[in-house]
Design an enzyme around this catalytic site. Structure first.
Site, mmCIF file in Angstrom:
data_model
loop_
_atom_site.group_PDB
_atom_site.id
_atom_site.type_symbol
_atom_site.label_atom_id
_atom_site.label_comp_id
_atom_site.label_asym_id
_atom_site.label_seq_id
_atom_site.Cartn_x
_atom_site.Cartn_y
_atom_site.Cartn_z
ATOM 1 N N PRO A 53 99.360 64.763 45.834
ATOM 2 C CG PRO A 53 100.899 63.490 46.214
ATOM 3 C CD PRO A 53 100.249 64.661 46.967
ATOM 4 C CG ASP A 84 98.350 62.518 49.916
ATOM 5 O OD1 ASP A 84 98.994 62.133 49.385
ATOM 6 O OD2 ASP A 84 97.966 63.417 50.857
ATOM 7 C CG HIS A 85 100.127 57.426 45.248
ATOM 8 N ND1 HIS A 85 100.950 56.164 45.752
ATOM 9 C CD2 HIS A 85 99.700 56.991 44.179
ATOM 10 C CE1 HIS A 85 100.539 55.060 45.202
ATOM 11 N NE2 HIS A 85 100.023 55.465 43.972
ATOM 12 N NE ARG A 86 101.147 64.544 50.107
ATOM 13 C CZ ARG A 86 100.702 65.646 50.660
ATOM 14 N NH1 ARG A 86 101.569 66.545 50.808
ATOM 15 N NH2 ARG A 86 99.467 65.717 51.064
ATOM 16 C CB CYS A 120 98.441 54.320 51.744
ATOM 17 S SG CYS A 120 97.011 55.003 50.972
#
Length: 485
Positions: free
Chosen positions: A278, A455-457, A459
């Site tokens: 994501p 990758d928003h997972r 940070c």
């Protein structure tokens, strides 16, 4: 001297590769060859590789033609031992005859190839030196030579628990002595993990209880209906040649280009990145005038070893990753569904390089330990070997963060796809003249755009923005930044 043909199968070239394209034969039937003599050039999804022979003797048969894609573990070449007169192989009436004459049937070759690939993932070591599987003991010949060296059969180790039935002759002829169990290929293992299938509950239908792709597919579809054995991807594609009429558009098909080699690897990696990550994107315009001025001054003082702009920015990037290590990680999901973020004690900085074979991403190992000049030298070296197709899988697959200078193509920005399994990529656009406010007055400055996909997972936006702003500040004030590093 035994006249039995020695069948050398395409070895595992490392990094989980399961196939290679045969580019060119370097020997012909009837040639006398030596141990470690290159016999063929093959192109993998990673690089061009010369495959050396583990046997000496007379070439009896070449299994494949230039341009053909071969599976790892399938026969590559048959060699008559030194002192034996090569005879035309006879059609085998039974399995024993097939082994004694060196002829391998399609069914035997498929079973042997599957077993071969399976054992490689367990670390059997039957690979090209320099392209080895992790955890495997590499036995056999290790004397230095130009190019890669093939590992030859090692002495048998202590026997392991034997399967219920004796090993098939075709399998025994290709494996290195070691562990044979229900370990499966990475592709099948991933399929099981993605669908939540427990491998412990599956009885493998392959040789010696090996778990095959069809077994996992059957488990996925149960209890509705067992899945049919999977057909090769190539078989699913229409066999129509160019010039056929396309059913959707009504236009004539002008060409059909097989997706293989580097292009196939890039397609798979980008698809996986888009599917699993994501990602979010942040960007900023940067005044690079001071950086260009500093480099011009350095070039006057030392014209022959002045670092390039990419190397200078790479130096800023490694410093930024030390301050924001969350972007130098990997997000992993275990077979049981557990998740963790894996951090690294060091930075392997990848950079995108366009070659005649497609886009590749070589990486500067331990880039955080190098100066700008050292980074520049390594970037130039890796670019050269990548364009020659000689970069190793380690050089092409060990990055922890990627720097992409797409400005060389004349574009300002890009919503880049992260180089899976990394978690971030920094893009640098072209540097052009733009109006810019300096000390309250309008001026023409050299401006570039930095774009960070992350990758928003791993940070949040604050971390990503902090890293991007740090690199931007370094570019705008390069002298002070380098002095602090």
């Amino acid at each position: 001297m035994s006249s039995e043909l020695q069948v050398f199968r395409l070895p595992d070239l490392g990094e989980g590769l399961t196939e290679a394209e045969l580019v060119n034969w370097l020997v012909a039937v009837g040639d006398q060859i030596k141990v470690d003599q290159p016999i063929a050039e093959v192109e993998t999804a990673k690089s061009m590789v010369e495959v050396p022979s583990p046997y000496a003797g007379t070439v009896a048969k070449l299994h494949g033609q230039a341009g053909e894609t071969l599976d790892v573990g399938k026969p590559l070449i048959s060699i008559a031992p030194v002192g034996a007169a090569p005879a035309e192989p006879k059609a085998p009436a039974a399995t024993d005859d097939a082994v004694s004459t060196g002829v391998v049937t399609d069914a035997e070759a498929s079973a042997a190839a599957e077993t071969y690939r399976t054992e490689e993932k367990a670390g059997s070591g039957n690979v090209l030196i320099g392209y080895g599987t992790p955890g495997g003991a590499t036995g056999g010949r290790t004397r230095p030579r130009k190019g890669s060296v093939a590992v030859v059969d090692a002495a048998p180790e202590a026997p392991v628990a034997a399967p219920e039935a004796p090993m098939e002759p075709a399998v025994a002829g290709t494996r290195i002595p070691g562990k044979l169990s229900a370990v499966i290929s990475p592709l099948v293992r991933k399929m099981a993990r993605d669908h939540g299938v427990s491998l412990d509950a599956i009885n493998g239908s392959g040789a010696s209880g090996l778990i095959m792709r069809r077994d996992v597919e059957a488990a996925i579809s149960a209890p509705e209906a067992p899945a049919a054995p999977s057909a090769p991807a190539e078989a699913a594609a229409p066999a129509a040649a160019s010039g056929d009429l396309d059913g959707r558009t009504g236009l004539a098909v002008s060409a059909r280009t097989p997706v293989r080699g580097v292009r196939k690897a890039v397609a798979a990696n980008m698809t996986k990145s888009r599917t699993e990550i994501p990602e979010a994107t942040v960007w900023v315009d940067v005044d690079a005038t001071a950086l260009l001025d500093m480099r011009a001054e350095l070039k006057k003082r030392s014209p022959h070893d002045t670092p390039g702009l990419l190397a200078l920015i790479a130096r800023f990037v490694t410093a930024g990753l030390k301050k924001y290590p969350a972007l130098n990680t990997r997000f992993e999901t275990g077979a049981d569904g557990s998740q963790e973020i894996v951090g690294f004690d060091g930075i392997n900085l990848g950079f995108a390089a366009q070659t005649d074979r497609g886009l590749v991403v070589p990486s500067v190992r331990n880039a955080h330990q190098l100066s700008a000049r050292e980074l520049d030298a390594e970037i130039r070296r890796l670019t050269a070997v990548a364009r020659e197709g000689k970069a190793t899988p380690t050089e092409l697959g060990s990055g922890t963060f990627t720097l992409n200078n797409y400005g060389v193509f004349g574009v300002d920005g890009s919503a880049a796809i992260i180089n899976y399994p990394e978690v971030a990529m920094l893009g640098v656009g072209r540097i052009i003249d733009k109006p810019w406010v300096v000390n309250g007055e309008l001026a023409v400055r050299k401006v570039t755009e930095l774009t960070l996909a992350f990758d928003h997972r791993v940070c949040d936006g604050e971390t990503a923005a902090g890293f991007l702003r740090y690199v931007a500040d370094c570019i705008e004030n390069p002298g002070g930044a380098l002095a602090d590093m």
